[in-house]
Scaffold this motif. Structure first.
Motif, PDB file in Angstrom:
ATOM      1  N   PHE A 181       4.195  -1.483   8.932  1.00  0.00           N
ATOM      2  CA  PHE A 181       4.467  -2.158   7.656  1.00  0.00           C
ATOM      3  C   PHE A 181       4.450  -3.679   7.811  1.00  0.00           C
ATOM      4  O   PHE A 181       4.048  -4.391   6.883  1.00  0.00           O
ATOM      5  CB  PHE A 181       5.801  -1.682   7.086  1.00  0.00           C
ATOM      6  N   VAL A 182       4.869  -4.187   8.957  1.00  0.00           N
ATOM      7  CA  VAL A 182       4.780  -5.621   9.207  1.00  0.00           C
ATOM      8  C   VAL A 182       3.310  -6.051   9.273  1.00  0.00           C
ATOM      9  O   VAL A 182       2.920  -7.079   8.700  1.00  0.00           O
ATOM     10  CB  VAL A 182       5.518  -5.996  10.517  1.00  0.00           C
ATOM     11  N   VAL A 183       2.494  -5.250   9.925  1.00  0.00           N
ATOM     12  CA  VAL A 183       1.057  -5.551  10.001  1.00  0.00           C
ATOM     13  C   VAL A 183       0.432  -5.535   8.615  1.00  0.00           C
ATOM     14  O   VAL A 183      -0.397  -6.391   8.275  1.00  0.00           O
ATOM     15  CB  VAL A 183       0.346  -4.529  10.928  1.00  0.00           C
ATOM     16  N   ALA A 184       0.832  -4.570   7.768  1.00  0.00           N
ATOM     17  CA  ALA A 184       0.319  -4.518   6.395  1.00  0.00           C
ATOM     18  C   ALA A 184       0.741  -5.753   5.609  1.00  0.00           C
ATOM     19  O   ALA A 184      -0.042  -6.303   4.824  1.00  0.00           O
ATOM     20  CB  ALA A 184       0.805  -3.247   5.707  1.00  0.00           C
ATOM     21  N   ALA A 185       1.983  -6.193   5.816  1.00  0.00           N
ATOM     22  CA  ALA A 185       2.461  -7.388   5.115  1.00  0.00           C
ATOM     23  C   ALA A 185       1.688  -8.635   5.534  1.00  0.00           C
ATOM     24  O   ALA A 185       1.540  -9.589   4.757  1.00  0.00           O
ATOM     25  CB  ALA A 185       3.953  -7.572   5.381  1.00  0.00           C
ATOM     26  N   LEU A 186       1.175  -8.622   6.769  1.00  0.00           N
ATOM     27  CA  LEU A 186       0.383  -9.749   7.277  1.00  0.00           C
ATOM     28  C   LEU A 186      -1.107  -9.564   7.018  1.00  0.00           C
ATOM     29  O   LEU A 186      -1.943 -10.291   7.582  1.00  0.00           O
ATOM     30  CB  LEU A 186       0.634  -9.909   8.785  1.00  0.00           C
ATOM     31  N   ASN A 187      -1.438  -8.593   6.169  1.00  0.00           N
ATOM     32  CA  ASN A 187      -2.828  -8.301   5.782  1.00  0.00           C
ATOM     33  C   ASN A 187      -3.679  -7.810   6.952  1.00  0.00           C
ATOM     34  O   ASN A 187      -4.911  -7.960   6.942  1.00  0.00           O
ATOM     35  CB  ASN A 187      -3.492  -9.543   5.148  1.00  0.00           C
ATOM     36  N   GLY A 188      -3.025  -7.242   7.947  1.00  0.00           N
ATOM     37  CA  GLY A 188      -3.759  -6.684   9.071  1.00  0.00           C
ATOM     38  C   GLY A 188      -4.284  -5.288   8.793  1.00  0.00           C
ATOM     39  O   GLY A 188      -5.176  -4.796   9.492  1.00  0.00           O
ATOM     40  N   THR A 189      -3.748  -4.643   7.773  1.00  0.00           N
ATOM     41  CA  THR A 189      -4.215  -3.339   7.321  1.00  0.00           C
ATOM     42  C   THR A 189      -3.793  -3.174   5.866  1.00  0.00           C
ATOM     43  O   THR A 189      -3.107  -4.043   5.306  1.00  0.00           O
ATOM     44  CB  THR A 189      -3.629  -2.201   8.183  1.00  0.00           C
ATOM     45  N   THR A 190      -4.202  -2.096   5.237  1.00  0.00           N
ATOM     46  CA  THR A 190      -3.867  -1.904   3.820  1.00  0.00           C
ATOM     47  C   THR A 190      -2.480  -1.276   3.683  1.00  0.00           C
ATOM     48  O   THR A 190      -1.989  -0.594   4.597  1.00  0.00           O
ATOM     49  CB  THR A 190      -4.896  -0.992   3.139  1.00  0.00           C
ATOM     50  N   TRP A 191      -1.879  -1.482   2.513  1.00  0.00           N
ATOM     51  CA  TRP A 191      -0.603  -0.837   2.228  1.00  0.00           C
ATOM     52  C   TRP A 191      -0.773   0.673   2.130  1.00  0.00           C
ATOM     53  O   TRP A 191       0.149   1.428   2.471  1.00  0.00           O
ATOM     54  CB  TRP A 191      -0.011  -1.381   0.933  1.00  0.00           C
ATOM     55  N   LEU A 192      -1.941   1.108   1.690  1.00  0.00           N
ATOM     56  CA  LEU A 192      -2.193   2.546   1.610  1.00  0.00           C
ATOM     57  C   LEU A 192      -2.124   3.173   3.001  1.00  0.00           C
ATOM     58  O   LEU A 192      -1.525   4.247   3.182  1.00  0.00           O
ATOM     59  CB  LEU A 192      -3.567   2.816   0.985  1.00  0.00           C
ATOM     60  N   PHE A 193      -2.712   2.497   3.998  1.00  0.00           N
ATOM     61  CA  PHE A 193      -2.653   3.009   5.369  1.00  0.00           C
ATOM     62  C   PHE A 193      -1.207   3.056   5.851  1.00  0.00           C
ATOM     63  O   PHE A 193      -0.794   4.018   6.520  1.00  0.00           O
ATOM     64  CB  PHE A 193      -3.487   2.130   6.302  1.00  0.00           C
ATOM     65  N   ALA A 194      -0.431   2.018   5.535  1.00  0.00           N
ATOM     66  CA  ALA A 194       0.967   1.976   5.974  1.00  0.00           C
ATOM     67  C   ALA A 194       1.752   3.135   5.369  1.00  0.00           C
ATOM     68  O   ALA A 194       2.552   3.787   6.061  1.00  0.00           O
ATOM     69  CB  ALA A 194       1.595   0.643   5.577  1.00  0.00           C
ATOM     70  N   LEU A 195       1.505   3.414   4.081  1.00  0.00           N
ATOM     71  CA  LEU A 195       2.208   4.524   3.440  1.00  0.00           C
ATOM     72  C   LEU A 195       1.785   5.862   4.031  1.00  0.00           C
ATOM     73  O   LEU A 195       2.615   6.759   4.245  1.00  0.00           O
ATOM     74  CB  LEU A 195       1.952   4.503   1.932  1.00  0.00           C
ATOM     75  N   TYR A 196       0.487   5.990   4.305  1.00  0.00           N
ATOM     76  CA  TYR A 196       0.023   7.238   4.908  1.00  0.00           C
ATOM     77  C   TYR A 196       0.564   7.396   6.325  1.00  0.00           C
ATOM     78  O   TYR A 196       0.810   8.521   6.778  1.00  0.00           O
ATOM     79  CB  TYR A 196      -1.506   7.315   4.895  1.00  0.00           C
ATOM     80  N   TYR A 197       0.759   6.293   7.012  1.00  0.00           N
ATOM     81  CA  TYR A 197       1.364   6.392   8.338  1.00  0.00           C
ATOM     82  C   TYR A 197       2.772   6.966   8.229  1.00  0.00           C
ATOM     83  O   TYR A 197       3.178   7.818   9.035  1.00  0.00           O
ATOM     84  CB  TYR A 197       1.404   5.020   9.016  1.00  0.00           C
ATOM     85  N   ALA A 198       3.528   6.489   7.230  1.00  0.00           N
ATOM     86  CA  ALA A 198       4.873   7.033   7.007  1.00  0.00           C
ATOM     87  C   ALA A 198       4.797   8.521   6.685  1.00  0.00           C
ATOM     88  O   ALA A 198       5.621   9.316   7.155  1.00  0.00           O
ATOM     89  CB  ALA A 198       5.566   6.274   5.872  1.00  0.00           C
TER      90      ALA A 198
END
Length: 311
Positions: free
Chosen positions: A138-155
Motif C-alpha cells: 500500500f505504501v508503494v501504491a501511494a507512491l505511484n509504484g503500482t496501482t491501487w487495484l493491485f494493492a487491493l487485490y494483494y489484500a
C-alpha cells in the motif's frame, strides 16, 4: 456500473447475497454465545482466531476500496471488460460484521478461562508477515509504484491464504483431543449455508454477464466460499461421526457438580456444587455425607473421597 441483462436473475442474485450475508453473519454468534455460557474458551483454537482477524481485516479493505473508490473502479473496468463491480452492499455488511464479531471473540479469549492456550509462534509469524507485506504494497501504491487495484487485490490474496490456513489449526485441535467440545457446530452449519448461497450469487452473476468475471473478478469471495464449504464438511464429519461419543462423554463431565471449598469454622471441607441446590450427587471419585446436626461444624453436605471424608 453495467446494468444486468436479466432483471429476474438480478433479483435472485441480490436475494442470494442477502441470504448468504445473514447466514454467514449469524454463524459468528453461536461461538460467542457458547463462550459466554461456558465462561470458557477451552476447545477454541487461538491460532484460528488470530488468522481469522487478519484475513477478515484484509477482506474489509478490499471490499470497501473496490466499492467506494472511483479511481479503483476505473482501473478495474480497464482490467475486466464486463464492467461488473463484484462487490455488493451485502459484501460490505458481512465483512464489517465479521471484523466486529471476531474482535469480540478474541476479547473473550482474554477474559474467560483458556487453560494454557496461546497463539503459536507459527501463526503469529504468518499473521505478522501478512500485515507487514500488505503495508509495504500500500505504501508503494501511494507512491505511484503500482496501482491501487493491485494493492487491493494483494489484500484479497492474503485473505485467500488465511482462508486456506485458518481452519487447519482448529481441525487439528479436534483431532488431537478427539472431540469438538468448545467449538460450536451451529457456526459451521450456518457457514456452510452462507458459502452455498455465495456460490449461487456469483454463478448467477456470471450467467447474466455471460462472463467469468463475476467469479474471478472477486477471487477472494470465490475461494472463501469454496474453502469454507470444504472445511465445513470436515468439521461436520468430526462432530457428528468421528467424535460424537467422545463429545457426549466430555459434555457429561462438564455438567457434573464441581467441588467447592466451604469454611466450617476452622476446618475446610469440600461441598458439592450441584447448581440446582437440591440434589447432591456423587461420582466416581466422591460421595456426599452429612455432618451430625449437633456438631460444631456447619450443617452442610460434605464431599468425601472413596478413601475417606475430607475434613
Amino acid at each position: 456500473e453495467r446494468e444486468a441483462n436479466s432483471k429476474v436473475l438480478e433479483a435472485i442474485w441480490i436475494a442470494s447475497g442477502w441470504v448468504y450475508f445473514v447466514a454467514w453473519s449469524l454463524s459468528f454468534l453461536p461461538q460467542v454465545i457458547l463462550n459466554w455460557r461456558r465462561k470458557s474458551v477451552v476447545g477454541l483454537s487461538f491460532d484460528y482466531q488470530m488468522l481469522n482477524i487478519t484475513g477478515f481485516s484484509m477482506y474489509f479493505v478490499f471490499n470497501y476500496g473496490l466499492y467506494f473508490s472511483p479511481v479503483v473502479q476505473v482501473q478495474y473496468r480497464r482490467e475486466y471488460a464486463s464492467g461488473v463491480i463484484p462487490v455488493t452492499p451485502a459484501d460490505l455488511a458481512f465483512c464489517t460484521w465479521a471484523v466486529v464479531l471476531t474482535l469480540i471473540t478474541i476479547a473473550q479469549c482474554f477474559y474467560y478461562e483458556r487453560a494454557d492456550q496461546w497463539p503459536s509462534p507459527v501463526a503469529t509469524v504468518i499473521s505478522g508477515l501478512m500485515w507487514i507485506t500488505a503495508d509495504i504494497v500500500f505504501v508503494v501504491a501511494a507512491l505511484n509504484g503500482t496501482t491501487w487495484l493491485f494493492a487491493l487485490y494483494y489484500a484479497s490474496y492474503m485473505k485467500q491464504v488465511v482462508t486456506a490456513l485458518k481452519y487447519i489449526p482448529q481441525a487439528y485441535y479436534h483431532f488431537k483431543k478427539k472431540n469438538t467440545v468448545g467449538f460450536s457446530i451451529f457456526n459451521i452449519l450456518l457457514d456452510f449455508t452462507g458459502g452455498s448461497f455465495s456460490f449461487l450469487q456469483q454463478g448467477l452473476q456470471a450467467i447474466d454477464a455471460r462472463s467469468f468475471d463475476p467469479l474471478f473478478g472477486n477471487p477472494t469471495k470465490f475461494v472463501l466460499s469454496a474453502l469454507s464449504i470444504a472445511f465445513d464438511i470436515i468439521f461436520i464429519v468430526q462432530h457428528y461421526c468421528l467424535y460424537r461419543k467422545n463429545n457426549e462423554r466430555v459434555w457429561a463431565q462438564e455438567r457434573e457438580p464441581k467441588p467447592i471449598a466451604v469454611d466450617t469454622g476452622g476446618d475446610v471441607a469440600v461441598a458439592a456444587d450441584d447448581a440446582g441446590g437440591n440434589d447432591a450427587r456423587g461420582d466416581d471419585t466422591a460421595d456426599v455425607v452429612n455432618l451430625d446436626a449437633d456438631a460444631d461444624a456447619a450443617n452442610a453436605p460434605l464431599l468425601s473421597s472413596r478413601s475417606g471424608a475430607v475434613l
